[in-house]
Write a protein that holds these residues in place. Structure first.
Motif, PDB file in Angstrom:
ATOM      1  N   LYS A 103     -18.162  -9.398   9.306  1.00 36.17           N
ATOM      2  CA  LYS A 103     -18.669  -8.165   9.892  1.00 36.17           C
ATOM      3  C   LYS A 103     -17.605  -7.074   9.805  1.00 36.17           C
ATOM      4  O   LYS A 103     -16.427  -7.317  10.075  1.00 36.17           O
ATOM      5  N   VAL A 104     -18.042  -5.883   9.394  1.00 36.38           N
ATOM      6  CA  VAL A 104     -17.170  -4.718   9.321  1.00 36.38           C
ATOM      7  C   VAL A 104     -17.884  -3.543   9.972  1.00 36.38           C
ATOM      8  O   VAL A 104     -19.096  -3.572  10.177  1.00 36.38           O
ATOM      9  N   GLU A 105     -17.094  -2.518  10.303  1.00 35.78           N
ATOM     10  CA  GLU A 105     -17.677  -1.329  10.923  1.00 35.78           C
ATOM     11  C   GLU A 105     -17.056  -0.081  10.327  1.00 35.78           C
ATOM     12  O   GLU A 105     -15.904  -0.108   9.882  1.00 35.78           O
ATOM     13  N   PRO A 106     -17.804   1.024  10.326  1.00 37.76           N
ATOM     14  CA  PRO A 106     -17.252   2.279   9.826  1.00 37.76           C
ATOM     15  C   PRO A 106     -16.162   2.798  10.753  1.00 37.76           C
ATOM     16  O   PRO A 106     -16.234   2.648  11.969  1.00 37.76           O
ATOM     17  N   SER A 107     -15.158   3.409  10.157  1.00 39.26           N
ATOM     18  CA  SER A 107     -14.042   3.980  10.898  1.00 39.26           C
ATOM     19  C   SER A 107     -13.679   5.311  10.255  1.00 39.26           C
ATOM     20  O   SER A 107     -14.060   5.584   9.120  1.00 39.26           O
ATOM     21  N   VAL A 108     -12.938   6.139  10.977  1.00 40.49           N
ATOM     22  CA  VAL A 108     -12.440   7.400  10.440  1.00 40.49           C
ATOM     23  C   VAL A 108     -11.069   7.124   9.827  1.00 40.49           C
ATOM     24  O   VAL A 108     -10.197   6.574  10.485  1.00 40.49           O
ATOM     25  N   CYS A 109     -10.903   7.480   8.570  1.00 38.91           N
ATOM     26  CA  CYS A 109      -9.642   7.246   7.875  1.00 38.91           C
ATOM     27  C   CYS A 109      -9.171   8.542   7.238  1.00 38.91           C
ATOM     28  O   CYS A 109      -9.975   9.335   6.755  1.00 38.91           O
ATOM     29  N   SER A 110      -7.866   8.736   7.226  1.00 41.25           N
ATOM     30  CA  SER A 110      -7.309   9.905   6.551  1.00 41.25           C
ATOM     31  C   SER A 110      -6.699   9.463   5.225  1.00 41.25           C
ATOM     32  O   SER A 110      -6.156   8.366   5.108  1.00 41.25           O
ATOM     33  N   PHE A 111      -6.818  10.351   4.246  1.00 37.55           N
ATOM     34  CA  PHE A 111      -6.335  10.084   2.902  1.00 37.55           C
ATOM     35  C   PHE A 111      -5.522  11.281   2.428  1.00 37.55           C
ATOM     36  O   PHE A 111      -5.901  12.417   2.659  1.00 37.55           O
ATOM     37  N   GLY A 112      -4.442  11.025   1.723  1.00 34.87           N
ATOM     38  CA  GLY A 112      -3.651  12.100   1.140  1.00 34.87           C
ATOM     39  C   GLY A 112      -2.729  12.766   2.140  1.00 34.87           C
ATOM     40  O   GLY A 112      -2.657  12.393   3.309  1.00 34.87           O
ATOM     41  N   GLU A 113      -2.026  13.776   1.652  1.00 33.94           N
ATOM     42  CA  GLU A 113      -1.056  14.500   2.470  1.00 33.94           C
ATOM     43  C   GLU A 113      -1.144  15.991   2.196  1.00 33.94           C
ATOM     44  O   GLU A 113      -1.657  16.423   1.170  1.00 33.94           O
ATOM     45  N   ASP A 114      -0.616  16.766   3.123  1.00 34.00           N
ATOM     46  CA  ASP A 114      -0.505  18.219   2.997  1.00 34.00           C
ATOM     47  C   ASP A 114      -1.862  18.868   2.750  1.00 34.00           C
ATOM     48  O   ASP A 114      -2.836  18.530   3.399  1.00 34.00           O
ATOM     49  N   GLU A 115      -1.930  19.787   1.779  1.00 36.25           N
ATOM     50  CA  GLU A 115      -3.170  20.517   1.534  1.00 36.25           C
ATOM     51  C   GLU A 115      -4.259  19.673   0.876  1.00 36.25           C
ATOM     52  O   GLU A 115      -5.414  20.059   0.845  1.00 36.25           O
ATOM     53  N   GLU A 116      -3.902  18.508   0.343  1.00 34.65           N
ATOM     54  CA  GLU A 116      -4.895  17.629  -0.261  1.00 34.65           C
ATOM     55  C   GLU A 116      -5.460  16.610   0.732  1.00 34.65           C
ATOM     56  O   GLU A 116      -6.328  15.826   0.390  1.00 34.65           O
ATOM     57  N   ALA A 117      -4.978  16.617   1.959  1.00 28.96           N
ATOM     58  CA  ALA A 117      -5.402  15.623   2.944  1.00 28.96           C
ATOM     59  C   ALA A 117      -6.877  15.783   3.299  1.00 28.96           C
ATOM     60  O   ALA A 117      -7.385  16.892   3.440  1.00 28.96           O
ATOM     61  N   VAL A 118      -7.564  14.653   3.418  1.00 29.26           N
ATOM     62  CA  VAL A 118      -8.972  14.628   3.808  1.00 29.26           C
ATOM     63  C   VAL A 118      -9.193  13.496   4.807  1.00 29.26           C
ATOM     64  O   VAL A 118      -8.405  12.553   4.886  1.00 29.26           O
ATOM     65  N   VAL A 119     -10.262  13.610   5.573  1.00 30.01           N
ATOM     66  CA  VAL A 119     -10.719  12.496   6.405  1.00 30.01           C
ATOM     67  C   VAL A 119     -12.082  12.076   5.874  1.00 30.01           C
ATOM     68  O   VAL A 119     -12.857  12.901   5.387  1.00 30.01           O
ATOM     69  N   ALA A 120     -12.353  10.804   5.965  1.00 33.48           N
ATOM     70  CA  ALA A 120     -13.615  10.251   5.472  1.00 33.48           C
ATOM     71  C   ALA A 120     -13.893   8.955   6.217  1.00 33.48           C
ATOM     72  O   ALA A 120     -13.048   8.477   6.980  1.00 33.48           O
ATOM     73  N   TYR A 121     -15.057   8.382   5.968  1.00 31.07           N
ATOM     74  CA  TYR A 121     -15.326   7.067   6.542  1.00 31.07           C
ATOM     75  C   TYR A 121     -14.675   6.006   5.667  1.00 31.07           C
ATOM     76  O   TYR A 121     -14.470   6.197   4.464  1.00 31.07           O
ATOM     77  N   CYS A 122     -14.338   4.919   6.258  1.00 31.68           N
ATOM     78  CA  CYS A 122     -13.909   3.723   5.552  1.00 31.68           C
ATOM     79  C   CYS A 122     -14.437   2.567   6.387  1.00 31.68           C
ATOM     80  O   CYS A 122     -15.097   2.781   7.404  1.00 31.68           O
ATOM     81  N   PHE A 123     -14.175   1.366   5.979  1.00 33.00           N
ATOM     82  CA  PHE A 123     -14.620   0.200   6.748  1.00 33.00           C
ATOM     83  C   PHE A 123     -13.408  -0.594   7.229  1.00 33.00           C
ATOM     84  O   PHE A 123     -12.416  -0.697   6.521  1.00 33.00           O
ATOM     85  N   VAL A 124     -13.534  -1.146   8.416  1.00 35.65           N
ATOM     86  CA  VAL A 124     -12.503  -2.014   8.991  1.00 35.65           C
ATOM     87  C   VAL A 124     -13.188  -3.251   9.546  1.00 35.65           C
ATOM     88  O   VAL A 124     -14.385  -3.221   9.872  1.00 35.65           O
ATOM     89  N   PRO A 125     -12.462  -4.376   9.628  1.00 35.37           N
ATOM     90  CA  PRO A 125     -13.080  -5.567  10.228  1.00 35.37           C
ATOM     91  C   PRO A 125     -13.565  -5.258  11.645  1.00 35.37           C
ATOM     92  O   PRO A 125     -12.909  -4.558  12.409  1.00 35.37           O
ATOM     93  N   ALA A 126     -14.767  -5.749  11.957  1.00 37.79           N
ATOM     94  CA  ALA A 126     -15.341  -5.515  13.279  1.00 37.79           C
ATOM     95  C   ALA A 126     -14.545  -6.297  14.320  1.00 37.79           C
ATOM     96  O   ALA A 126     -14.078  -7.407  14.047  1.00 37.79           O
ATOM     97  N   GLU A 127     -14.404  -5.712  15.480  1.00 37.63           N
ATOM     98  CA  GLU A 127     -13.639  -6.369  16.543  1.00 37.63           C
ATOM     99  C   GLU A 127     -14.314  -7.638  17.027  1.00 37.63           C
ATOM    100  O   GLU A 127     -13.660  -8.609  17.352  1.00 37.63           O
ATOM    101  N   LYS A 128     -15.643  -7.612  17.069  1.00 37.30           N
ATOM    102  CA  LYS A 128     -16.383  -8.785  17.535  1.00 37.30           C
ATOM    103  C   LYS A 128     -17.274  -9.283  16.422  1.00 37.30           C
ATOM    104  O   LYS A 128     -18.111  -8.558  15.921  1.00 37.30           O
ATOM    105  N   GLU A 129     -17.070 -10.497  15.995  1.00 33.06           N
ATOM    106  CA  GLU A 129     -17.917 -11.069  14.953  1.00 33.06           C
ATOM    107  C   GLU A 129     -18.866 -12.068  15.550  1.00 33.06           C
ATOM    108  O   GLU A 129     -18.586 -12.751  16.471  1.00 33.06           O
TER     109      GLU A 129
END
Length: 129
Positions: A103-129
């Protein structure tokens, strides 16, 4: 910081995210990312809805080629949701700790640095399986 694919997810609290889908009121077809029309029956303006918060890891791969926003290696995968949709995205976990069917869940993740930095969804293992 720019929000990547802003119409397909939203931050609900802290680093928790929820994915958004469209569901046609005419034929019931669901799509991710959300669409402005139904590709099945061509009805316009399907309803935008939140998807389930937990999905099942269908497959994953460790990528060894650097991307401009993040260094290699990193993990990407497909996640199946109860709504019948399969979503692709980065998985923030060590490949050795992942297994098909977990089981995984969507999370907010940041990518890149400075002016190219973006936030997007990614997946992380779910806390409760």
């Amino acid at each position: 910081m720019n929000k990547l694919n802003a119409d397909s997810w939203k931050q609900v609290s802290g680093d928790q995210a929820v994915l958004l889908m469209s569901e046609c009121g005419n034929c019931g077809k669901r799509n991710f990312p959300p669409l402005l029309y139904c590709p099945n029956c061509h009805a316009e303006n399907p309803e935008k809805k939140e998807m389930s918060r937990i999905g099942t890891l269908y497959s994953f791969s460790r990528v060894h080629i650097k991307h401009k926003l993040y260094p290699a290696p990193y993990v990407v995968g497909y996640v199946d949701f109860p709504e019948g949709l399969r979503v692709f995205g980065q998985v923030r976990a060590n490949a050795e700790e992942l297994r098909i069917g977990m089981k995984v869940e969507p999370s907010v993740c940041s990518f890149g640095e400075d002016e190219e930095a973006v936030v997007a969804y990614c997946f992380v293992p779910a806390e409760k399986e």
